[in-house]
Scaffold this active site. Structure first.
Site, PDB file in Angstrom:
ATOM      1  CG  HIS A 123    -101.543  16.878  19.975  1.00 11.63           C
ATOM      2  ND1 HIS A 123    -100.691  17.824  20.467  1.00 11.63           N
ATOM      3  CD2 HIS A 123    -100.847  16.215  19.033  1.00 11.63           C
ATOM      4  CE1 HIS A 123     -99.525  17.737  19.855  1.00 11.63           C
ATOM      5  NE2 HIS A 123     -99.590  16.760  18.972  1.00 11.63           N
ATOM      6  CG  ASP A 200    -106.278  20.381  17.937  1.00 20.51           C
ATOM      7  OD1 ASP A 200    -106.016  20.649  16.760  1.00 20.51           O
ATOM      8  OD2 ASP A 200    -105.544  19.678  18.660  1.00 20.51           O
TER       9      ASP A 200
END
Ligand code: PMP
Length: 406
Positions: A123, A200
């Site tokens: 991302h 993440d």
């Protein structure tokens, strides 16, 4: 007892909504999730009965608000299997936590010629902070490769590690494809090179039990709003030794031991990283969300979500003109697909006419889309409150959209 999503749905007031006269089918959970009544009640309770600034007051309200706020920190600690509550730092979101880590590690670990390794799945929030940190330090950003299904190859990952690798960042689960990354295996390989491992966890915490000790990473971040909690709150976990090493990202009130006009001494973690008045209601709301999840049979929830995702992927792939992208197996939470001859945005707009909420575009993973030769996908993403009836509606509506637009 089998998991019953219909019972669960009653806990989420927003799911009662209709869109254009039909019941909402909310399949945009990777973007944000809805909130159970327990979260709304916890926030309401704070503002109605205990509202005060935390850590500062001798008065009763401040003591109560501080206790609720620190209680929420302990809930997060338990949820992640962290050793100590001081390892849990409240952030505005995952983006905030990743920026803190990239700034801090850029200062303490990166120098000219060093390397940061990320995966091609990232991302933008777990890519851009490392791009900037590498640029500031004169270091290089390397990209661990993926195959045509968006699965990182262990050999490719191992080959991308080198003697100058100082930091390795990876997602636990890809938000665009649902790929589950073998974090424990990759972390062990990265540690063999003495690299710091950052994960993440935005798309993992809502779906999987997470144990940071078993994963073997050094830092793990996630956002509250994707895990049934409020927006504006997120979590950074890091090993205490790493938090001790990192400089504060922001300075101001609440994060000091002593201050003179010339200099300051920082408070211990986590307060060192929590400058200013924190999002007290957000932290308490997130604590309530995780406590709510803890009342459920998490493995039954995971089985239910897995059944929805597998069925949606299987049935969408059978439709004329529809191509499902992403891993063949081990997909978590997400089904990404394209419709021949139609833009993802047009498909999503048509699905909205049927009350079905999905996301379209590059999903803040533009380089990943480029690697897969795509400009974007339609993404249906699932939560514990979704049902098989919603999968049926999705598949039927995509069939109609493909016939109309393709
Ligand atoms: N990482 C991943 C994998 C995500 O899915 C998201 C949100 N789409 C983020 C990071 C950023 O989260 P936030 O916007 O809540 O900071």
């Amino acid at each position: 007892m089998p998991f019953d999503p219909e019972t669960i749905r009653a806990d989420f007031p927003l799911l009662q909504r209709s869109i254009r006269g039909v019941p909402l089918a909310y399949l945009d959970n990777a973007a944000t999730t809805h909130k159970p009544a327990a979260v709304l009640a916890a926030i309401d309770e704070l503002y109605r009965h205990h509202n005060a600034n935390v850590h500062r007051g001798a008065h009763t309200l401040s003591i109560e608000a501080t206790e609720a706020y620190e209680h929420a920190r302990r809930i997060v600690q338990r949820c992640l299997g962290a050793e100590d509550p001081s390892e849990i730092v409240w952030q505005h979101g995952a983006t905030d936590g990743l920026n803190l880590l990239a700034h801090g590690l850029g200062e303490t670990r990166l120098g000219p010629g060093d390397e940061v390794l990320v995966t091609a799945l990232e991302h933008h929030s777990n890519l851009l902070p490392w791009q900037a940190a590498a640029r500031r330090a004169g270091a290089h950003l390397r990209i661990a490769p993926i195959d045509a299904h968006g699965v990182p190859s262990p050999d490719g990952f191992a080959a991308a590690l080198g003697p100058r690798t100082r930091v390795v960042a990876m997602p636990h689960v890809s938000n665009a494809l649902g790929t589950l990354v073998p974090v424990a295996e990759f972390a062990a390989r990265a540690h063999a090179h003495d690299a710091v491992v950052v994960v993440d966890g935005c798309q993992a915490v809502p779906h999987l039990p997470v144990d940071v000790a078993a994963l073997g990473c050094d830092a793990y971040v996630f956002s509250g709003h994707k895990t049934y909690g409020p927006t504006g709150i997120g979590v950074l976990w890091a090993r205490r030794a790493l938090l001790d090493e990192l400089p504060p990202y922001q300075t101001g009130g609440e994060m000091i031991r002593s201050v003179s006009f010339e200099a300051a001494e920082w408070a211990d973690p986590p307060l060192k990283f929590e400058a200013g008045t924190p999002h007290v209601a957000g932290a308490i709301g997130l604590g309530a969300a995780l406590a709510y999840l803890a009342t459920l049979d998490r493995s039954a929830v995971a089985d239910h979500e897995q059944a929805l995702v597998s069925r949606a992927a299987r049935e969408l792939a059978r439709l004329e003109g529809v191509r499902v992208v992403g891993p063949q197996q081990g997909r978590v939470g997400v089904v990404s697909f394209t419709v021949a001859g139609a833009s993802p945005h047009d498909v999503a707009t048509l699905l909205d006419q049927h009350g079905i909420a999905v996301r379209s575009g590059h999903h803040c993973a533009e380089p990943l889309m480029g690697r897969l030769g795509l400009t974007g996908t339609v993404r249906a993403s699932f939560a514990l409150y979704n049902t098989h009836a919603e999968v049926t509606r999705l598949v039927n509506a995509v069939r109609d959209a493909a016939a109309m637009l393709g």
